[in-house]
Design an enzyme around this catalytic site. Structure first.
Site, PDB file in Angstrom:
ATOM      1  N   TYR A 154       0.837  -1.213   0.000  1.00  0.00           N
ATOM      2  CA  TYR A 154       0.000   0.000   0.000  1.00  0.00           C
ATOM      3  C   TYR A 154       0.873   1.266   0.000  1.00  0.00           C
ATOM      4  CZ  TYR A 154      -3.894   2.974   1.718  1.00  0.00           C
ATOM      5  OH  TYR A 154      -4.851   3.939   1.886  1.00  0.00           O
ATOM      6  N   LYS A 158       0.846   4.068  -2.873  1.00  0.00           N
ATOM      7  CA  LYS A 158       0.455   5.453  -2.565  1.00  0.00           C
ATOM      8  C   LYS A 158       1.591   6.431  -2.871  1.00  0.00           C
ATOM      9  CE  LYS A 158      -3.816   4.985  -1.236  1.00  0.00           C
ATOM     10  NZ  LYS A 158      -4.867   5.365  -2.204  1.00  0.00           N
TER      11      LYS A 158
HETATM   12  N1  LIG Z   1      -9.723   5.700   5.393  1.00  0.00           N
HETATM   13  C1  LIG Z   1      -8.496   6.175   5.550  1.00  0.00           C
HETATM   14  O1  LIG Z   1      -8.022   6.393   6.689  1.00  0.00           O
HETATM   15  C2  LIG Z   1      -7.638   6.495   4.353  1.00  0.00           C
HETATM   16  C3  LIG Z   1      -6.425   7.179   4.576  1.00  0.00           C
HETATM   17  C4  LIG Z   1      -5.626   7.487   3.484  1.00  0.00           C
HETATM   18  C5  LIG Z   1      -6.007   7.141   2.204  1.00  0.00           C
HETATM   19  N2  LIG Z   1      -7.177   6.467   2.026  1.00  0.00           N
HETATM   20  C6  LIG Z   1      -7.540   6.140   0.633  1.00  0.00           C
HETATM   21  O2  LIG Z   1      -8.769   6.738   0.337  1.00  0.00           O
HETATM   22  C7  LIG Z   1      -9.454   5.993  -0.662  1.00  0.00           C
HETATM   23  C8  LIG Z   1     -10.850   5.643  -0.166  1.00  0.00           C
HETATM   24  O3  LIG Z   1     -10.722   4.858   1.012  1.00  0.00           O
HETATM   25  P1  LIG Z   1     -11.916   4.594   2.038  1.00  0.00           P
HETATM   26  O4  LIG Z   1     -11.332   4.656   3.383  1.00  0.00           O
HETATM   27  O5  LIG Z   1     -13.091   5.428   1.685  1.00  0.00           O
HETATM   28  O6  LIG Z   1     -12.167   3.040   1.717  1.00  0.00           O
HETATM   29  P2  LIG Z   1     -13.532   2.205   1.588  1.00  0.00           P
HETATM   30  O7  LIG Z   1     -13.095   0.794   1.662  1.00  0.00           O
HETATM   31  O8  LIG Z   1     -14.516   2.725   2.559  1.00  0.00           O
HETATM   32  O9  LIG Z   1     -14.014   2.557   0.111  1.00  0.00           O
HETATM   33  C9  LIG Z   1     -13.280   2.157  -1.014  1.00  0.00           C
HETATM   34  C10 LIG Z   1     -14.228   2.022  -2.179  1.00  0.00           C
HETATM   35  O10 LIG Z   1     -13.458   1.623  -3.329  1.00  0.00           O
HETATM   36  C11 LIG Z   1     -14.183   0.602  -4.003  1.00  0.00           C
HETATM   37  N3  LIG Z   1     -13.251  -0.232  -4.778  1.00  0.00           N
HETATM   38  C12 LIG Z   1     -12.314  -1.083  -4.297  1.00  0.00           C
HETATM   39  N4  LIG Z   1     -11.696  -1.717  -5.304  1.00  0.00           N
HETATM   40  C13 LIG Z   1     -12.244  -1.250  -6.451  1.00  0.00           C
HETATM   41  C14 LIG Z   1     -12.021  -1.533  -7.829  1.00  0.00           C
HETATM   42  N5  LIG Z   1     -11.108  -2.432  -8.230  1.00  0.00           N
HETATM   43  N6  LIG Z   1     -12.778  -0.884  -8.747  1.00  0.00           N
HETATM   44  C15 LIG Z   1     -13.709   0.012  -8.350  1.00  0.00           C
HETATM   45  N7  LIG Z   1     -13.975   0.310  -7.065  1.00  0.00           N
HETATM   46  C16 LIG Z   1     -13.250  -0.315  -6.129  1.00  0.00           C
HETATM   47  C17 LIG Z   1     -14.877  -0.172  -2.892  1.00  0.00           C
HETATM   48  O11 LIG Z   1     -15.960  -0.943  -3.395  1.00  0.00           O
HETATM   49  C18 LIG Z   1     -15.293   0.942  -1.952  1.00  0.00           C
HETATM   50  O12 LIG Z   1     -16.581   1.462  -2.262  1.00  0.00           O
HETATM   51  C19 LIG Z   1      -8.579   4.768  -0.923  1.00  0.00           C
HETATM   52  O13 LIG Z   1      -7.762   4.992  -2.044  1.00  0.00           O
HETATM   53  C20 LIG Z   1      -7.742   4.665   0.327  1.00  0.00           C
HETATM   54  O14 LIG Z   1      -6.549   3.986   0.091  1.00  0.00           O
HETATM   55  C21 LIG Z   1      -8.003   6.137   3.059  1.00  0.00           C
END
Ligand SMILES: NC(=O)c1ccc[n+]([C@@H]2O[C@H](COP(=O)([O-])OP(=O)(O)OC[C@H]3O[C@@H](n4cnc5c(N)ncnc54)[C@H](O)[C@@H]3O)[C@@H](O)[C@H]2O)c1
Length: 253
Positions: A154, A158
């Site tokens: 990851y 990123k």
């Molecule tokens: N939550 C955190 O603390 C955090 C921190 C930093 C970065 N992020 C990043 O933010 C973004 C959103 O994360 P989140 O926390 O909302 O996660 P989440 O798991 O709540 O949502 C992720 C969404 O992406 C969709 N998804 C996954 N694989 C997919 C694919 N191959 N094609 C299409 N859709 C797909 C899932 O179905 C889901 O709806 C991600 O890129 C994550 O890495 C999250």
């Protein structure tokens, strides 16, 4: 001059978490939004919620790693809502493990969703943006890009997105298209809930612990990231490109 009301925004992973927060905010700003997500049912429910609040939204069930599906979905969105002017590459997954226990499949899955997915989506959308002479791409990175135990896949993906963003900015700038990355810290979503569950920590304790290590003394919400996306895709942000903005409640190093 065109404003959000004449423009279409695509948010990948828009069915839940940060993506849904972003889609909801962009719809409130006046964009027609397309939610592209693996989970078509959740995407449709999310789009319906946006429409009930007076926004314009469609959901398309899609795996962002599938070249043909990406092409077809972007063309469908262009037909139904109008040419995409904004793309938020947000879809993401985690497959955490220490290096010595990490499978090749877990490495490939994380690379594919974040990097291959963002590449395919950006390549499919840029032709509409460059033709219009206006576009905004926002890639969702993470503080994990700076290194995080148990996330060698990851953090590499990123960090990769940050280099990807800077090169998009260099290549597309002369066409009126900006590209920026947001690197969130801890945001309350299903992703962080699943991490707590996997670590065997009650979610409330997990959140409390994260807040204690955050200068603003709280964790983030999807709306915190949505607010920054709203700024980066605005007309006024046209001179901000190739940047990585850490949204983590304090400095990160
Ligand atoms: N939550 C955190 O603390 C955090 C921190 C930093 C970065 N992020 C990043 O933010 C973004 C959103 O994360 P989140 O926390 O909302 O996660 P989440 O798991 O709540 O949502 C992720 C969404 O992406 C969709 N998804 C996954 N694989 C997919 C694919 N191959 N094609 C299409 N859709 C797909 C899932 O179905 C889901 O709806 C991600 O890129 C994550 O890495 C999250």
């Amino acid at each position: 001059m065109n404003g959000p009301r004449d423009r279409t925004a695509i948010v990948t992973g828009g069915a839940g978490g940060i993506g849904f927060g972003v889609a909801r905010r962009l719809a409130a700003d006046g964009f027609a939004v397309a939610l592209l997500d693996l989970d078509e049912g959740a995407g449709k429910r999310a789009a319906a919620e946006i429409e009930q609040s007076g926004g314009r939204a469609v959901a398309v069930g899609i795996d962002v790693t599938d070249e043909q599906a990406v092409q077809t979905a972007v063309e469908l969105v262009a037909e139904q809502l109008g040419a995409p002017a904004v793309l938020v590459n947000n879809a993401g997954v985690t497959r955490d493990n220490l290096l010595f226990k990490m499978s090749l499949d877990d490495w490939d899955t994380v690379m594919d969703v974040h990097l291959r997915g963002s590449f395919l989506m950006s390549r499919a959308c840029q032709r509409y943006m460059t033709a219009a002479g206006w576009g905004r791409i926002v890639n969702i990175s993470s503080t994990a890009a700076l290194g995080n135990r148990g996330q060698v896949n990851y953090s590499a993906a990123k960090a990769g997105l940050q280099g990807f963003t800077k090169t998009l900015a260099i290549e597309l700038g002369k066409f009126g298209v900006t590209a920026n990355a947001i690197a969130p810290g801890f945001i309350v979503t299903e992703m962080t809930r699943r991490t707590a569950e996997r670590m065997g920590i009650p979610f409330e304790d997990f959140v409390k612990g994260a807040a204690e290590h955050t200068p603003v003394a709280r964790v983030g919400q999807p709306a915190d990231i949505a607010h920054l996306v709203s700024f980066l895709v605005s007309d006024g942000a046209g001179f901000v490109s190739g940047q990585v903005i850490y949204a983590a409640g304090g400095p990160v190093c």
